[in-house]
Design a protein around this motif. Structure first.
Motif, short mmCIF file in Angstrom:
data_model
loop_
_atom_site.label_atom_id
_atom_site.label_comp_id
_atom_site.label_asym_id
_atom_site.label_seq_id
_atom_site.Cartn_x
_atom_site.Cartn_y
_atom_site.Cartn_z
N LEU A 174 0.74 -1.37 0.15
CA LEU A 174 0.12 -0.21 0.33
C LEU A 174 0.43 1.32 0.24
CD1 LEU A 174 -3.94 -0.41 1.99
CD2 LEU A 174 -3.09 -0.75 -0.71
N PRO A 175 2.05 1.50 0.81
CA PRO A 175 2.78 2.56 0.77
C PRO A 175 3.19 3.24 -0.53
CG PRO A 175 3.14 1.55 2.80
CD PRO A 175 2.23 0.65 1.73
N ILE A 176 4.45 2.10 -1.52
CA ILE A 176 4.54 1.60 -2.69
C ILE A 176 3.29 2.24 -3.29
CG2 ILE A 176 5.52 0.75 -4.50
CD1 ILE A 176 6.21 -1.67 -2.24
N LEU A 177 2.49 1.78 -3.69
CA LEU A 177 1.27 2.16 -4.27
C LEU A 177 0.71 3.68 -4.23
CD1 LEU A 177 -0.85 1.15 -6.69
CD2 LEU A 177 -2.47 0.45 -5.57
N THR A 178 1.07 4.14 -2.79
CA THR A 178 0.40 5.49 -2.42
C THR A 178 1.41 6.76 -3.26
OG1 THR A 178 -0.61 4.37 -0.24
CG2 THR A 178 -0.99 6.82 -0.83
N ALA A 179 2.88 5.63 -2.91
CA ALA A 179 3.47 6.77 -3.17
C ALA A 179 3.62 6.93 -4.68
CB ALA A 179 4.83 6.16 -2.63
N LEU A 180 3.32 6.12 -5.57
CA LEU A 180 3.90 5.93 -7.10
C LEU A 180 2.48 7.00 -7.25
CD1 LEU A 180 4.75 2.15 -7.94
CD2 LEU A 180 6.82 4.59 -8.12
N LEU A 181 1.32 6.79 -6.62
CA LEU A 181 -0.32 7.28 -7.23
C LEU A 181 -0.01 8.67 -7.06
CD1 LEU A 181 -2.56 4.63 -5.97
CD2 LEU A 181 -2.34 5.42 -8.11
N ALA A 182 0.87 9.04 -6.12
CA ALA A 182 1.22 10.26 -6.03
C ALA A 182 1.59 11.37 -7.00
CB ALA A 182 2.18 10.23 -4.16
N VAL A 217 5.31 10.23 -7.40
CA VAL A 217 6.48 10.95 -6.91
C VAL A 217 7.73 10.38 -7.77
CG1 VAL A 217 5.93 11.38 -4.42
CG2 VAL A 217 6.48 9.35 -5.61
N SER A 218 9.16 10.45 -7.98
CA SER A 218 9.94 9.98 -9.07
C SER A 218 9.95 8.80 -8.49
CB SER A 218 10.38 11.31 -8.97
OG SER A 218 11.17 10.83 -7.99
N PHE A 219 10.67 7.74 -9.94
CA PHE A 219 11.30 7.13 -8.92
C PHE A 219 12.48 6.65 -7.87
CE2 PHE A 219 14.71 3.78 -9.67
CZ PHE A 219 13.60 2.34 -9.83
N LEU A 220 12.73 7.71 -7.83
CA LEU A 220 13.40 8.00 -5.97
C LEU A 220 12.73 8.15 -5.41
CD1 LEU A 220 16.74 7.86 -5.60
CD2 LEU A 220 16.74 10.48 -5.60
N GLY A 221 11.52 8.85 -5.05
CA GLY A 221 10.59 9.41 -4.50
C GLY A 221 10.47 8.08 -3.98
N GLY A 222 9.47 7.18 -4.87
CA GLY A 222 9.40 6.23 -4.99
C GLY A 222 10.04 5.04 -3.81
N LEU A 223 11.28 5.17 -3.71
CA LEU A 223 12.24 3.85 -3.52
C LEU A 223 12.67 4.05 -2.20
CD1 LEU A 223 15.57 3.49 -5.40
CD2 LEU A 223 13.76 2.13 -4.34
N THR A 224 12.36 5.65 -2.02
CA THR A 224 12.36 5.82 -0.71
C THR A 224 11.00 5.95 0.79
OG1 THR A 224 13.24 7.93 -1.80
CG2 THR A 224 13.05 8.29 0.73
N ALA A 225 9.39 6.12 -0.40
CA ALA A 225 8.80 5.50 0.61
C ALA A 225 8.80 3.56 0.35
CB ALA A 225 6.87 5.46 -0.29
N VAL A 226 9.34 3.04 -0.10
CA VAL A 226 9.25 1.42 -0.25
C VAL A 226 10.59 1.52 1.58
CG1 VAL A 226 10.70 -0.26 -0.80
CG2 VAL A 226 9.23 1.10 -1.75
N GLY A 227 11.13 2.36 1.15
CA GLY A 227 12.14 1.81 2.71
C GLY A 227 12.02 2.12 3.44
N VAL A 228 11.37 3.70 3.93
CA VAL A 228 10.56 4.60 4.59
C VAL A 228 9.53 3.50 5.63
CG1 VAL A 228 9.29 6.09 6.14
CG2 VAL A 228 10.61 6.61 3.98
N SER A 229 8.46 3.20 4.81
CA SER A 229 7.37 1.89 5.18
C SER A 229 8.17 0.80 5.29
CB SER A 229 6.60 1.58 3.86
OG SER A 229 7.27 1.21 2.49
N LEU A 230 9.32 0.22 4.78
CA LEU A 230 10.00 -1.48 5.94
C LEU A 230 10.43 -1.41 6.61
CD1 LEU A 230 11.63 -2.91 1.98
CD2 LEU A 230 9.48 -3.33 3.56
N VAL A 231 11.03 0.39 6.49
CA VAL A 231 12.27 0.64 7.80
C VAL A 231 10.87 0.99 9.78
CG1 VAL A 231 13.00 2.56 9.52
CG2 VAL A 231 14.09 1.80 7.58
N VAL A 232 9.68 1.50 9.15
CA VAL A 232 8.30 2.15 10.38
C VAL A 232 8.11 0.50 10.47
CG1 VAL A 232 5.97 2.52 10.25
CG2 VAL A 232 7.77 4.19 8.83
N ILE A 233 7.50 0.01 9.31
CA ILE A 233 6.60 -1.93 9.51
C ILE A 233 7.86 -2.87 10.80
CG2 ILE A 233 6.24 -4.19 8.62
CD1 ILE A 233 5.68 -2.31 5.93
#
Lengths: 162, 391
Positions: free
Chosen positions: B166-174, B176-192
């Motif tokens: 879901l966080p990946i999808l939300t980021a991509l839908l918003a 954001v750039s590829f890098l932004g998407g990667l950051t979102a993935v990173g952030v969500s993995l860390v948060v989880i």
């Protein structure tokens, strides 16, 4: 006995074991405190043929019912080192000559040299019953003694002291 | 008539209608979700009777519905269960992703909806409905079956996968750039990971923060914290749904049980609104052009879920009938497919026909799932009788 404990994520825990007859028997304990007795299908051991929801009272009643053979097994094990002594569970059927009579009326110790060590009645174990303990139809009497004595005891409980 | 009066009458009629539909659905042994969607379709844009004036309420209520859906999902699991579930089922879980996400992605690609459309449809066809599956397993008395723990651990795996997806999808839908998407993935993995660690070690403190013996105080704290966390998460682009899911995991023990008991009716109410609103926002006239694809997807993904369940149950030594039952139990898709489609549609980042395809697909799968779970045994026995070599 190999009891398998399986977590049911979000629901609770299932504990079961396989019987020699090829059934899987067990209990599901739900997180909210409910219990369910489960018995598997014979042809399809993965499938549950019967599941019975039990209240806490009902589970303890069932545990006590199953406790009688357990008690016998325990006593037998304890006496396994004493040669020639064993434990039986004998029924006092409805209509038995002792239905309603006190334990002392059987004169069991004098006649057969066996001891009545417990009586199981409606899922409750009464240990070391006193001579004035009144029998009722449906009681299970746990008796310890020699095989000959136990045979005699069984006949007395069935036919009376004539 | 006064405007408020009209809104109240409309809302009342909608709720009452949903109540009738819900009763009808469980009576005939299917999930009420497709009927709620149909209800929404009937009243929305291009529908029979357009409703006006209740949008501000239904819009927010639908959002709350998603938060509550995921919060209660999180409450069902303790962090420990998630970890063991993950260990037990990761191989089957990966097979599940590959087999069931692919059909959705391929169809979206064939329809020319681009990579984000493909990612969305992959999620829609991947995730089974844990709500429908759990309900059906309970109704059919299969909770003690040997294949059931396997089914449940696949559901656990899917729910965790959602927390990453879901966080990946939300980021991509918003957008954001590829890098932004990667950051979102990173952030969500860390948060989880952090939340799982906190929940494993300090779950009782989180619970204590919310717990209260007074029901009113308890409910206010619970709902308040859920909405706060959801709002903050969505501000951080981790998606509101994941925020509340993680909060649910962190709450444990008796607090979680009380919370579930208290929130269940609320969730059912708001989730029903969520389905209706999704239906409302879908133009029924958009469905016929994609209906063929929906039917095709339904058939293919029913087969792939059965294959997934068969594979997973076989790994745990379950026999063939049990494997078939495990597969059929997983067929139902429902609430989360709509949550995913809802996120995508709300962002405007996907083709407008996606909502129509997702609706039609979930309509089919939410009916097909419970039916498949019911008829799998007689069918499998027939097959075994006809083709004795299979037994």
């Amino acid at each position: 006995m190999d009891v398998t404990v399986t977590p049911l994520p979000g629901l609770g825990t299932q504990q079961d074991f396989s019987t020699r007859s090829g059934h899987r028997v067990g209990v599901i304990s739900y997180r909210d405190g409910r219990f369910e007795l489960i018995v598997s299908d014979h042809d399809d051991p993965d499938k549950i043929a019967a599941s019975v929801a039990l209240t806490t009272h009902e589970t303890s009643a069932l545990a006590n019912l199953l406790g009688a053979p357990h008690l016998v097994a325990q006593l037998t094990e304890q006496q396994s080192e004493v040669t020639g002594v064993t434990t039986w569970q004998l029924p006092v059927g409805t209509g038995s000559p002792f239905d309603g009579l006190p334990l002392s009326a059987t004169e069991m110790r004098t006649r057969t040299s066996t001891s009545i060590v417990a009586v199981v009645r409606s899922a409750t174990v009464h240990p070391s019953p006193r001579p004035d303990f009144l029998f009722a139809g449906g009681d299970l009497v746990i008796v310890v003694g020699t095989p000959e004595g136990l045979k005699a005891a069984s006949e007395i409980l069935e036919r009376g002291t004539d | 008539m006064h405007e408020t009066a009209v809104s109240l009458i409309e809302l009342g009629a909608v709720f009452f209608g949903l109540g009738v539909l819900g009763r009808l659905a469980w009576r005939i042994g299917i999930s009420p979700i497709p009927l709620y969607l149909l209800g929404g379709l009937a009243f929305g844009q291009g529908g029979l009777i357009p409703l006006h004036g209740i949008e501000p309420f239904t819009h927010l209520a639908a959002e709350i519905g998603v938060v509550l859906l995921l919060l209660l999902l999180g409450l069902e699991y303790s962090a420990g269960e998630l970890v063991t579930g993950l260990k037990r089922s990761w191989v089957a879980g990966l097979v599940d992703i590959v087999l069931n996400a692919a059909p959705g992605a391929i169809v979206a690609w064939l329809l020319g909806w681009g990579p984000i459309g493909a990612l969305t449809m992959a999620g829609v066809t991947y995730i089974s409905s844990s709500g429908i599956v759990a309900k059906v397993l309970g109704d059919l008395g299969r909770l003690g079956n040997r294949e059931t723990p396997v089914v449940l651990s696949i559901l656990v795996f899917e729910d965790l996968a959602m927390a990453v997806y879901l966080p990946i999808l939300t980021a991509l839908l918003a957008g954001v750039s590829f890098l932004g998407g990667l950051t979102a993935v990173g952030v969500s993995l860390v948060v989880i990971t952090l939340v799982l660690l906190v929940a494993l070690r300090f779950g009782k403190y989180v619970s204590a923060l919310i717990d209260s013996t007074d029901p009113e105080v308890f409910l206010l704290r619970l709902l308040g914290s859920a909405l706060l966390v959801a709002g903050l998460a969505s501000e951080l682009q981790v998606s509101a749904a994941v925020g509340s899911f993680l909060l649910g995991i962190a709450i444990s023990g008796s607090t979680a049980e009380n919370a579930t008991r208290m929130l269940e009716p609320l969730r059912d109410l708001f989730a029903a609104i969520f389905f209706v609103v999704f239906g409302l926002n879908t133009d029924p006239s958009a469905i016929p052009p994609v209906l063929g694809f929906a039917v095709l997807l339904a058939l293919v993904t029913a087969a792939t879920k059965i294959a997934t369940g068969w594979f997973a149950a076989a790994r745990h030594g379950v026999r063939k009938l049990g494997r078939a039952r495990a597969g059929a139990a997983l067929v139902a898709r429902g609430e989360f497919s709509i949550v995913i489609a809802g996120l995508a549609v709300a962002s405007g980042g996907v083709d407008s026909q996606l909502a129509a395809l997702a609706t039609a697909y979930v309509l089919l799968m939410a009916i097909l799932g419970p039916v498949a779970a019911r008829i799998v045994e007689p069918v499998a026995k027939q097959v075994v009788r006809r083709v004795p070599s299979l037994s």
